[in-house]
Design a protein around this motif. Sequence first.
Motif, PDB file in Angstrom:
ATOM      1  N   LEU A 166      -4.443   6.954  -0.734  1.00  0.00           N
ATOM      2  CA  LEU A 166      -4.018   5.658  -0.693  1.00  0.00           C
ATOM      3  C   LEU A 166      -3.984   5.085  -2.312  1.00  0.00           C
ATOM      4  O   LEU A 166      -5.143   5.196  -2.916  1.00  0.00           O
ATOM      5  CB  LEU A 166      -4.753   4.571   0.223  1.00  0.00           C
ATOM      6  N   ASN A 167      -2.897   4.643  -2.706  1.00  0.00           N
ATOM      7  CA  ASN A 167      -2.753   4.449  -4.189  1.00  0.00           C
ATOM      8  C   ASN A 167      -3.577   5.276  -5.319  1.00  0.00           C
ATOM      9  O   ASN A 167      -4.315   5.127  -6.121  1.00  0.00           O
ATOM     10  CB  ASN A 167      -3.424   3.005  -4.397  1.00  0.00           C
ATOM     11  N   LEU A 196       2.718   5.752   8.527  1.00  0.00           N
ATOM     12  CA  LEU A 196       2.323   5.645   7.235  1.00  0.00           C
ATOM     13  C   LEU A 196       2.969   5.112   6.148  1.00  0.00           C
ATOM     14  O   LEU A 196       2.451   4.825   5.187  1.00  0.00           O
ATOM     15  CB  LEU A 196       1.460   6.775   6.634  1.00  0.00           C
ATOM     16  N   MET A 242       0.738  -1.180   0.139  1.00  0.00           N
ATOM     17  CA  MET A 242      -0.019  -0.109  -0.128  1.00  0.00           C
ATOM     18  C   MET A 242       1.009   1.174   0.135  1.00  0.00           C
ATOM     19  O   MET A 242       1.876   1.347   0.713  1.00  0.00           O
ATOM     20  CB  MET A 242      -0.811   0.014   1.168  1.00  0.00           C
ATOM     21  N   PRO A 251      -7.666   0.161   5.889  1.00  0.00           N
ATOM     22  CA  PRO A 251      -6.374  -0.082   5.451  1.00  0.00           C
ATOM     23  C   PRO A 251      -5.256  -0.059   6.319  1.00  0.00           C
ATOM     24  O   PRO A 251      -5.437   0.754   7.319  1.00  0.00           O
ATOM     25  CB  PRO A 251      -6.032   1.052   4.397  1.00  0.00           C
ATOM     26  N   TYR A 296       0.947   5.150   0.482  1.00  0.00           N
ATOM     27  CA  TYR A 296       0.079   6.394   0.875  1.00  0.00           C
ATOM     28  C   TYR A 296       1.155   7.674   0.310  1.00  0.00           C
ATOM     29  O   TYR A 296       2.129   7.696   0.161  1.00  0.00           O
ATOM     30  CB  TYR A 296       0.008   6.546   2.338  1.00  0.00           C
TER      31      TYR A 296
END
Length: 89
Positions: free
Chosen positions: A17-18, A71, A1, A51, A3
């Motif tokens: 996110l993405n 993060l 993932m 997430p 960020y």
Amino acid sequence: MTYSLIQLAPGAYDLLLNGEVIGSVVRTGERSNNTVWTAELLENLPHGQRPAPFVEVEHTFLTLEPLCDWLGDPQVKSNFGRSAIARSA
């Protein structure tokens, strides 16, 4: 993932996110006293759908640095002070 944070104003960021906005990061309190940084999801998802590393909808930190560490060191971009035309370029 992956960020990323997009600064909207001093102390205010969209959390992506993405590439999709999923929350916000904001600073509350005075700059020198009682400052708290909060990462918050836009939706109150069930625990299993949040997430990583979100365990709760909101998480607070004393400074932005540990929040960014949490993060996974997101890329930080700034839209602060740029017009809508410049942002879309």
